[in-house]
Design a protein around this motif. Structure first.
Motif, short mmCIF file in Angstrom:
data_model
loop_
_atom_site.label_atom_id
_atom_site.label_comp_id
_atom_site.label_asym_id
_atom_site.label_seq_id
_atom_site.Cartn_x
_atom_site.Cartn_y
_atom_site.Cartn_z
N ASN A 339 11.01 -1.89 -3.66
CA ASN A 339 9.66 -1.69 -3.12
C ASN A 339 9.31 -0.23 -2.86
O ASN A 339 8.26 0.05 -2.27
CB ASN A 339 9.51 -2.47 -1.80
CG ASN A 339 9.42 -3.96 -2.03
OD1 ASN A 339 9.04 -4.41 -3.10
ND2 ASN A 339 9.77 -4.73 -1.01
N ARG A 342 5.93 1.17 -4.44
CA ARG A 342 4.76 0.56 -3.78
C ARG A 342 4.50 1.21 -2.42
O ARG A 342 3.37 1.57 -2.10
CB ARG A 342 5.02 -0.93 -3.61
CG ARG A 342 3.91 -1.69 -2.88
CD ARG A 342 4.35 -3.12 -2.66
NE ARG A 342 3.35 -3.89 -1.92
CZ ARG A 342 3.58 -5.07 -1.39
NH1 ARG A 342 4.78 -5.63 -1.52
NH2 ARG A 342 2.64 -5.71 -0.73
N ALA A 343 5.55 1.36 -1.62
CA ALA A 343 5.37 1.94 -0.30
C ALA A 343 5.00 3.41 -0.38
O ALA A 343 4.17 3.90 0.39
CB ALA A 343 6.65 1.76 0.52
N SER A 345 3.30 4.89 -2.72
CA SER A 345 1.90 5.02 -3.14
C SER A 345 0.95 4.77 -1.98
O SER A 345 -0.16 5.31 -1.94
CB SER A 345 1.60 4.06 -4.29
OG SER A 345 1.69 2.71 -3.87
N LEU A 346 1.37 3.95 -1.02
CA LEU A 346 0.54 3.69 0.15
C LEU A 346 0.57 4.85 1.13
O LEU A 346 -0.47 5.31 1.61
CB LEU A 346 1.02 2.42 0.85
CG LEU A 346 0.37 2.09 2.20
CD1 LEU A 346 -1.09 1.73 2.02
CD2 LEU A 346 1.12 0.96 2.90
N ARG A 358 -6.99 4.60 -1.75
CA ARG A 358 -6.24 3.95 -0.68
C ARG A 358 -7.09 3.78 0.58
O ARG A 358 -7.14 2.70 1.20
CB ARG A 358 -4.98 4.77 -0.38
CG ARG A 358 -3.96 4.15 0.57
CD ARG A 358 -4.16 4.51 2.05
NE ARG A 358 -4.56 5.85 2.35
CZ ARG A 358 -3.72 6.86 2.62
NH1 ARG A 358 -2.43 6.67 2.57
NH2 ARG A 358 -4.19 8.05 2.95
N THR A 372 -1.93 -6.12 7.00
CA THR A 372 -1.00 -5.79 5.93
C THR A 372 0.17 -6.76 5.94
O THR A 372 0.52 -7.34 6.96
CB THR A 372 -0.45 -4.37 6.11
OG1 THR A 372 0.19 -4.28 7.38
CG2 THR A 372 -1.55 -3.35 6.04
N THR A 376 5.42 -4.20 4.24
CA THR A 376 4.99 -2.84 3.91
C THR A 376 4.64 -2.05 5.17
O THR A 376 4.10 -0.97 5.07
CB THR A 376 3.76 -2.87 2.99
OG1 THR A 376 2.65 -3.48 3.69
CG2 THR A 376 4.04 -3.63 1.73
#
Length: 408
Positions: A339, A342-343, A345-346, A358, A372, A376
């Motif tokens: 993950n 994904r994390a 990019s957040l 975002r 959320t 995440t």
């Protein structure tokens, strides 16, 4: 192999005391060795979530964890002027908590210390194993022999290095760096974490129950020769990376320059083909650091309980116990290690367009009343926060970091 009764655990952070507690409950005789002197002042927040809640409940410590919870329920993104431009409510499943790492480690230590031996201000120097046990020499204490040694000593594990080899073979830089430090006098709402972004970098402020902290998270390649103990170099690199930053960057860099409590390290994962070799096993970040964006502290607690249960099930067959522990716990660790992108990019979008996208997306989610996914939920903890200061114990097993994890 002979049966296991005596177990040496290196590392008194999250994984170590949890393992000591469960080993004692199963009739083993655990000893925990920790190189630091006492419980550290680190308040970097970590989570106890998912299966770790069940472990904590079985230990009878959930009421204390809830009492120490930070109660942060929102992450808000701000622009250069401090104006709110996005954000999200932070979802948590019932019973899960975020709390300062110091409080988690203290509670775990207090649960274990009456039935386990703790040795502070010392560390393993050498290990020599045979079919019947492991001969251990220490930096200070007299040599001793144990049936099993468990390295719960974090991302930069000495136990792993002594048995498995140099960490360059197992530690993977994930393209992101992190620094954390406590900052006094920040006027923050008690339930809100703030984050400012520029392309490839983030600056976060966490209220942390009245003991606020700052985190610098930025993208960058691995640098050969990096020394995770060189604080002067860390300050130089951090200042260079955030030069010209907006919002409160200038103010917080002044805190960085003056700090004697700065943690700085690569956001990394640990990947090994196996977590044990003979009578030496690895646990927590030493075995499988999931990086800043994972759940290091929670995974460390669950892994510790799983290892103790596996040893209790077949005390006369150590190889089978360690095989079962690893097979079971990898099913939790492996998805978390996937993950990271994904994390990242957040929390740390690489471009200005990514930041804007975002922010807009989180505003739309907020308008629709959505939370959320708890998996995440971001924290500002490091995977191994313990070496950010030389004031005490709670070592490096997760999480630092953490959970960042530190978890560990």
């Amino acid at each position: 192999m002979t049966s296991v009764k005596t177990v040496l655990i290196s590392g008194a952070g999250v994984a170590g005391p949890t393992l000591a507690y469960w080993l004692a409950r199963h009739g083993f005789r655990p000893t925990v060795v920790e190189q630091a002197q006492g419980l550290r002042s680190s308040g970097s927040p970590v989570d106890v979530r998912g299966p770790a809640v069940g472990v904590a409940e079985a230990m009878g410590i959930m009421p204390r964890l809830r009492a120490a919870a930070t109660d942060v329920t929102a992450l808000t993104f701000v622009d250069d002027s401090g104006r709110r431009v996005g954000g999200m409510r932070l979802g948590q499943t019932r019973g899960e908590v975020e709390l300062p790492r110091f409080d988690l480690a203290t509670i775990l230590h207090e649960a274990a210390h009456e039935e386990a031996e703790f040795i502070f201000s010392d560390s393993i120097a050498t290990l020599a194993q045979d079919d019947a046990g492991v001969d251990v020499t220490f930096e200070r204490a007299a040599p001793r022999r144990f049936d099993l040694v468990v390295g719960a000593d974090g991302l930069h594990s000495r136990t792993r290095r002594l048995v498995f080899g140099d960490e360059s073979r197992f530690v993977r830089h994930m393209g992101v760096w992190i620094a954390t430090l406590p900052v006094d006098g920040l006027d923050l709402a008690p339930h809100e974490m703030l984050m400012h972004n520029a392309p490839g970098r983030a600056l976060a402020l966490h209220p942390n129950r009245g003991n606020p902290g700052a985190a610098f998270i930025f993208r960058g390649p691995w640098e050969p020769g990096f020394n995770h103990r060189d604080t002067a170099e860390h300050k130089r690199r951090l200042t260079a990376a955030y030069s010209g930053g907006g919002w409160r960057t200038l103010e917080l860099l002044q805190w960085v320059r003056a700090s004697d409590d700065l943690y700085f390290d690569s956001v990394s994962q640990v990947r090994l083909d196996r977590w044990s070799a003979g009578r030496v096993a690895l646990l927590g970040d030493a075995a499988s650091c999931v990086s800043l964006f994972g759940e290091g502290s929670s995974l460390a607690m669950v892994g510790a309980a799983t290892l103790a249960e596996s040893l209790a099930a077949t005390p006369g067959n150590l190889a089978e116990a360690l095989r079962r522990y690893e097979q079971t716990h990898r099913t939790l660790v492996t998805p978390k290690q996937r993950n990271v992108a994904r994390a990242a990019s957040l929390l740390v979008p690489a471009t200005r367009i990514g930041i804007t996208t975002r922010n807009v997306a989180t505003r739309l989610l907020s308008l629709r009343g959505l939370r959320t996914d708890p998996s995440t939920r971001p924290t500002i903890s490091s995977p191994r926060f313990e070496e950010s200061t030389q004031r005490g114990v709670v070592s490096a097993d997760d999480d630092r970091a953490g959970g960042a994890s530190g978890g560990q």
